[in-house]
Design an enzyme around this catalytic site. Sequence first.
Site, mmCIF file in Angstrom:
data_model
loop_
_atom_site.group_PDB
_atom_site.id
_atom_site.type_symbol
_atom_site.label_atom_id
_atom_site.label_comp_id
_atom_site.label_asym_id
_atom_site.label_seq_id
_atom_site.Cartn_x
_atom_site.Cartn_y
_atom_site.Cartn_z
ATOM 1 N N LYS A 137 0.824 -1.206 0.000
ATOM 2 C CA LYS A 137 0.000 0.000 0.000
ATOM 3 C C LYS A 137 0.862 1.261 0.000
ATOM 4 O O LYS A 137 1.923 1.287 0.647
ATOM 5 C CB LYS A 137 -0.898 0.014 1.248
ATOM 6 C CG LYS A 137 -1.675 1.326 1.416
ATOM 7 C CD LYS A 137 -2.390 1.409 2.736
ATOM 8 C CE LYS A 137 -1.978 2.677 3.462
ATOM 9 N NZ LYS A 137 -2.806 2.941 4.644
ATOM 10 N N GLU A 178 -3.573 4.295 -3.349
ATOM 11 C CA GLU A 178 -4.473 5.033 -2.446
ATOM 12 C C GLU A 178 -4.311 6.546 -2.563
ATOM 13 O O GLU A 178 -3.461 7.142 -1.898
ATOM 14 C CB GLU A 178 -4.233 4.608 -0.989
ATOM 15 C CG GLU A 178 -5.167 5.348 -0.014
ATOM 16 C CD GLU A 178 -4.997 4.937 1.447
ATOM 17 O OE1 GLU A 178 -4.119 4.100 1.730
ATOM 18 O OE2 GLU A 178 -5.734 5.464 2.285
ATOM 19 N N LYS A 220 -7.753 2.303 -3.911
ATOM 20 C CA LYS A 220 -8.303 2.592 -2.576
ATOM 21 C C LYS A 220 -8.601 4.080 -2.486
ATOM 22 O O LYS A 220 -7.762 4.884 -2.072
ATOM 23 C CB LYS A 220 -7.285 2.164 -1.500
ATOM 24 C CG LYS A 220 -7.715 2.515 -0.079
ATOM 25 C CD LYS A 220 -6.853 1.803 0.956
ATOM 26 C CE LYS A 220 -7.186 2.274 2.360
ATOM 27 N NZ LYS A 220 -6.573 1.427 3.396
HETATM 28 P P1 13P Z 1 -9.172 4.676 7.550
HETATM 29 O O1 13P Z 1 -10.188 3.671 7.055
HETATM 30 O O2 13P Z 1 -9.148 4.811 9.033
HETATM 31 O O3 13P Z 1 -9.251 5.967 6.810
HETATM 32 O O4 13P Z 1 -7.753 4.055 7.225
HETATM 33 C C1 13P Z 1 -7.545 3.435 6.014
HETATM 34 C C2 13P Z 1 -6.136 3.603 5.630
HETATM 35 O O5 13P Z 1 -5.435 2.643 5.444
HETATM 36 C C3 13P Z 1 -5.608 4.962 5.477
HETATM 37 O O6 13P Z 1 -4.401 4.898 4.801
#
Ligand code: 13P
Length: 326
Positions: A137, A178, A220
């Site tokens: 990620k 993400e 994401k």
């Molecule tokens: P949240 O669902 O708490 O926003 O966290 C997800 C995440 O991995 C943020 O990088």
Amino acid sequence: MSITQELRQTAAAMVAPGRGILAADESVPTITSRFRALGIDSTPESRRRYRELLFTAPGIDAHVSGVIMHDETFQQADSSGRPFPEVLAARGILPGIKVDTGAKALAFSDDERVTEGLDGLRERIAAYRTLGARFAKWRAVFTIGFQRPSANCIRANAHALARYAAICQEGGVVPIVEPEVLADGDHGLGRCDEVTRHVLDAVFSELRLARVDLAGMVLKPSMVTPGRTCARAAEVEEVARATIACLADTVPASVPGIAFLSGGQAPDVATAHLDAMARLGPHPWQLSFSFGRALQDEALRTWAGDEANVAAAQAVLLRRVQLVGA
Ligand code: 13P
């Protein structure tokens, strides 16, 4: 099986119907502040015990396809000495690793950030892969404000996300891409929609340039919502429709899955949004979750650092993953 086929298979498994990802990759400072808020001591051992509680919770494997870990957790083991990546893999849960090194100040900007971590990434991916990582990620953040995010911030972060994703795929690890548009601010839902579209357009343009296989990754994103301090709240249905319309216009159908972050939404709110979006389907991609706080908050509060509460906290986590999975 070729590496491309393997990546595609893993990406599809991460977002398989009824399953999603548990984001448990809080950095040491972040988990420490969440522990402190509840009066829990933050030590390597207390963090290890908390993650063991999450990863060994009975029944969650039916709804959790993968877990994202931070480096400290990835190197830790359960009470019997079995490394966490092995503990998860034995339950049919894919081990994942956060590989960015955080959002740092963007040069010539006093308020924007660019996510770093490309130096040595190829070698780190290879090492994590040997230890069992199947996906990774990288999180980029965009703040909405007057003339923000800037074109420079969007381009720099999109470029870094694409270089990260390409390195992951070359190394046999599925990238979670993400780009998070933060909910901080008093902007309305329309402004969030506009910014999210710019960001996603830039991200997919860079991913294509970097020759990333879109079928071997998971997106994401954040949901399209009004800012946290916006005077006008949005109905669940409104958020669901705006988010799906935004993604339908920006995310290619070859992306197998979209796993939303929860972004500070209360567990019930994040769950309701995901449910409403699923009901608007069928969609070209699988809709799923990669929640951190929305999955963990209730379990963490129930545990509160006390071993006597482990089973109760695990039951609370199971209940939440069942709801979100449904
Ligand atoms: P949240 O669902 O708490 O926003 O966290 C997800 C995440 O991995 C943020 O990088």
